[in-house]
Design a protein around this motif. Sequence first.
Motif, mmCIF file in Angstrom:
data_model
loop_
_atom_site.group_PDB
_atom_site.id
_atom_site.type_symbol
_atom_site.label_atom_id
_atom_site.label_comp_id
_atom_site.label_asym_id
_atom_site.label_seq_id
_atom_site.Cartn_x
_atom_site.Cartn_y
_atom_site.Cartn_z
ATOM 1 N N GLY A 9 -4.953 -7.112 10.744
ATOM 2 C CA GLY A 9 -4.007 -7.225 9.639
ATOM 3 C C GLY A 9 -2.756 -6.398 9.855
ATOM 4 N N VAL A 10 -2.919 -5.208 10.411
ATOM 5 C CA VAL A 10 -1.765 -4.364 10.726
ATOM 6 C C VAL A 10 -0.892 -5.063 11.764
ATOM 7 N N GLU A 11 -1.528 -5.650 12.767
ATOM 8 C CA GLU A 11 -0.779 -6.313 13.844
ATOM 9 C C GLU A 11 -0.061 -7.563 13.357
ATOM 10 N N GLU A 12 -0.676 -8.309 12.432
ATOM 11 C CA GLU A 12 -0.044 -9.540 11.951
ATOM 12 C C GLU A 12 0.855 -9.302 10.742
ATOM 13 N N GLY A 13 0.874 -8.064 10.232
ATOM 14 C CA GLY A 13 1.769 -7.719 9.139
ATOM 15 C C GLY A 13 1.239 -8.001 7.759
ATOM 16 N N SER A 14 -0.030 -8.390 7.633
ATOM 17 C CA SER A 14 -0.589 -8.681 6.303
ATOM 18 C C SER A 14 -1.207 -7.446 5.648
ATOM 19 N N ILE A 15 -1.332 -6.356 6.407
ATOM 20 C CA ILE A 15 -1.870 -5.097 5.898
ATOM 21 C C ILE A 15 -0.899 -3.984 6.258
ATOM 22 N N ARG A 16 -0.726 -3.049 5.336
ATOM 23 C CA ARG A 16 0.246 -1.966 5.514
ATOM 24 C C ARG A 16 0.009 -1.203 6.816
ATOM 25 N N ALA A 17 1.095 -1.003 7.563
ATOM 26 C CA ALA A 17 0.990 -0.321 8.850
ATOM 27 C C ALA A 17 0.815 1.181 8.714
ATOM 28 N N GLU B 38 -1.990 -4.562 0.961
ATOM 29 C CA GLU B 38 -0.898 -5.430 1.340
ATOM 30 C C GLU B 38 0.435 -4.687 1.334
ATOM 31 N N PRO B 39 1.331 -5.047 2.234
ATOM 32 C CA PRO B 39 2.659 -4.399 2.268
ATOM 33 C C PRO B 39 3.430 -4.694 1.000
ATOM 34 N N ALA B 40 4.298 -3.779 0.620
ATOM 35 C CA ALA B 40 5.141 -3.992 -0.557
ATOM 36 C C ALA B 40 6.088 -5.149 -0.290
ATOM 37 N N GLN B 41 6.291 -5.957 -1.300
ATOM 38 C CA GLN B 41 7.176 -7.112 -1.150
ATOM 39 C C GLN B 41 8.631 -6.712 -1.354
#
Length: 217
Positions: free
Chosen positions: A153-161, A214-217
Amino acid sequence: MGSAERRSREMELRRKDIIEAAEHVFFEKGYERSTMDDVAKQAEFSKRTLYAYFNSKEQIYFEIMIRGYRRLIGLLQDKLQGNNSFTALEALWEITSVYYEFSCAEPHYFQAIIEYENSLVDFQNGIPDESRDECYALGEEALQFVKNALQKGVEEGSIRADLPVDQTTMTLWASMLGIFSTVRTKKHYLERYYKIGPGEFIQESFRLLLRSLEPAQ
């Protein structure tokens, strides 16, 4: 078959019989209320024979947890291993689904794992290092599915890095145990006062956890 091989096979079968007898006793009476005398009676062995194979009741309990972990890991492998089509969030949902299915299909094994995770039983005397180490290793193997999903998820950007993967894995694991424990102990309360079934409660709780990743929108 030589005599040494025959004796080894007989010892392994006897060991298996003792573990299965202990499962029956522990699952029926509860671990804390069970004794080695109960296990010996169920296995139809003398207590002296039990102690020839196991140091303590705690060691047998570890062997039962090991069985439970292996079944759980088998389910996780069937669902996720070799399947790269899931996104990270989908994989986390699938993992939660497997845990819920496991808790329903194998409630005694699931309870054994929960009690282990929430106790200091592994620091008690009478548990050989190999039993403890195997339990640790299997627990880490089960957690690895969560770690892999988070890293993806971190690598694909769907989870906060900015989330540390190892710590986040443990947080999710602890949260899942708490959610499943609540469902197990408060099922009727949830249904009566909150009008929500176990499956829906788990889904809504986990949805809330995933939103925090999830990352902030």
